[in-house]
Scaffold this motif. Structure first.
Motif, short mmCIF file in Angstrom:
data_model
loop_
_atom_site.label_atom_id
_atom_site.label_comp_id
_atom_site.label_asym_id
_atom_site.label_seq_id
_atom_site.Cartn_x
_atom_site.Cartn_y
_atom_site.Cartn_z
N GLY A 240 0.69 -1.31 0.02
CA GLY A 240 0.27 -0.16 0.13
C GLY A 240 0.92 1.22 -0.63
O GLY A 240 0.67 2.74 -0.64
N ALA A 244 1.00 3.48 -2.60
CA ALA A 244 0.16 5.45 -3.17
C ALA A 244 1.65 6.28 -2.96
O ALA A 244 1.34 7.71 -3.85
CB ALA A 244 0.19 5.16 -1.70
N ARG A 248 -1.48 5.96 -6.41
CA ARG A 248 -2.15 4.71 -6.74
C ARG A 248 -3.06 4.58 -5.76
O ARG A 248 -3.07 3.94 -5.27
CB ARG A 248 -1.21 3.40 -7.63
N THR A 249 -3.64 6.00 -5.33
CA THR A 249 -4.17 6.08 -4.20
C THR A 249 -5.51 4.98 -4.28
O THR A 249 -5.62 3.81 -2.78
CB THR A 249 -5.39 7.55 -4.23
N ALA A 250 -6.21 3.96 -5.00
CA ALA A 250 -7.62 2.82 -4.63
C ALA A 250 -6.48 2.17 -4.43
O ALA A 250 -7.76 1.41 -3.73
CB ALA A 250 -8.22 3.65 -5.56
N GLN A 251 -5.71 1.68 -5.24
CA GLN A 251 -4.84 0.54 -4.93
C GLN A 251 -4.63 0.25 -3.40
O GLN A 251 -4.05 -0.59 -2.74
CB GLN A 251 -4.08 0.27 -5.87
N ARG A 253 -4.85 2.00 -1.01
CA ARG A 253 -6.26 1.58 0.18
C ARG A 253 -7.17 0.32 0.53
O ARG A 253 -7.27 0.02 1.37
CB ARG A 253 -7.55 2.74 -0.96
N SER A 254 -6.77 -0.14 -0.43
CA SER A 254 -7.44 -1.51 -1.02
C SER A 254 -6.23 -2.27 -0.47
O SER A 254 -7.06 -4.03 0.61
CB SER A 254 -7.25 -2.07 -2.38
N GLN A 257 -6.76 -2.15 3.62
CA GLN A 257 -8.19 -2.40 3.94
C GLN A 257 -7.73 -3.77 3.64
O GLN A 257 -8.26 -4.27 4.90
CB GLN A 257 -9.50 -1.72 3.08
N LEU A 276 -5.31 4.72 6.42
CA LEU A 276 -6.76 5.10 5.57
C LEU A 276 -7.17 5.37 5.83
O LEU A 276 -8.04 7.06 5.31
CB LEU A 276 -7.22 2.95 5.93
N ASN A 279 -5.74 9.41 4.70
CA ASN A 279 -6.26 8.89 2.92
C ASN A 279 -7.03 8.67 2.59
O ASN A 279 -7.26 8.24 1.79
CB ASN A 279 -4.55 7.87 2.55
#
Length: 280
Positions: A240, A244, A248-251, A253-254, A257, A276, A279
């Protein structure tokens, strides 16, 4: 037995000490002993020759040691120690019992008792590479990096050691503690030569590459780790961070999580929760 205590990237490893496995573990020592003796008699009758007489005390010590190891693997070091004390009461020279006891005391952070147990195991079987690895890993996580190097090198030099990748990875951590990063990389490469894509070694390589600014190489290592261990919290946290850093912000966060879901109360899980929130 395989590893059961994860301390950082390195691991403490348990020697193969049990006489029985699987469903036999549900039996009491006396029940297991009875089955052991019955099986020995059946083999004797079928083979028409008399084997050397069994040592009941040593056999029973092995059973208690197996039970202690099982308790320790399940996260119950105090119950493990009780079983191991029974093993030693039956056979005070049973080295495996002292080895597992060292690991149990180490889990309880009773360092003096752990050190004494490892010393006793090695005094009985000085050349055993698994005992050397376990003691070396104990020294490593006690901060005695130089002492750990001495013990772990002895473990790696034994040609009969069945799982040398464990000791090589622990040795890499010890060298890293001494800031000898070239030696650490060499040790990791040796571990990966012996067992391709060995996750703890790849995890440490990824962390080293990330610190040295080699984010792409680090991420490639982590992908291999996560393909084998999808719930590896430390790998997910670092993956992560790299995502970041590369936008690749969505990745990112995935990954974080997944880290929280896998291990919410671990150090990595708590860091992922903070990231999390930061961001969001």
């Amino acid at each position: 037995m395989k590893k059961f205590l994860s301390l950082g990237v390195g691991v403490l490893l348990l020697s193969g000490c049990g006489l029985f496995g699987g469903r036999e573990a549900a039996l009491t020592p006396d029940q297991q002993m009875a089955r052991y003796i019955a099986h020995a008699h059946k083999v004797d009758a079928a083979s028409n020759f008399a084997p050397p007489p069994a040592n009941p005390k040593k056999a029973k010590a092995g059973i208690y040691t197996s039970l202690g190891a099982a308790y320790l693997q399940e996260g119950h070091p105090r119950q493990a120690i009780r079983e191991l004390q029974r093993a030693i009461a039956d056979d005070s020279g049973y080295a495996d019992a002292y080895n597992v006891m060292g690991l149990a005391y180490a889990q309880l952070q009773q360092d003096a008792a752990a050190r004494g147990a490892f010393h006793r195991a090695l005094s009985i079987d000085r050349k055993n590479p698994e005992y050397r690895n376990n003691y070396g890993a104990f020294l490593l996580h006690s901060g005695d990096y130089a002492g750990a190097v001495v013990e772990l090198k002895k473990a790696t030099e034994d040609p009969l050691y069945s799982t040398p990748q464990f000791a090589w990875t622990n040795l890499a951590q010890a060298y890293a503690g001494l800031k000898e990063m070239s030696s650490a990389r060499n040790a990791l490469n040796r571990a990966l030569y012996l067992v391709a894509n060995y996750p703890p070694a790849l995890q440490m390589l990824a962390e080293m590459d990330f610190r040295e600014g080699k984010a792409d190489a680090a991420f490639a290592h982590l992908q291999v780790v996560l393909a084998q261990e999808p719930d590896n919290a430390r790998a997910l946290l670092l993956a992560g961070r790299i995502a970041a850093q590369q936008g690749r912000t969505a990745q990112a966060r995935s990954f974080w999580q997944r880290c929280v879901n896998a291990s919410p109360y671990s150090v990595a899980g708590k860091q992922a929760q903070r990231l999390l929130l930061q961001n969001g």
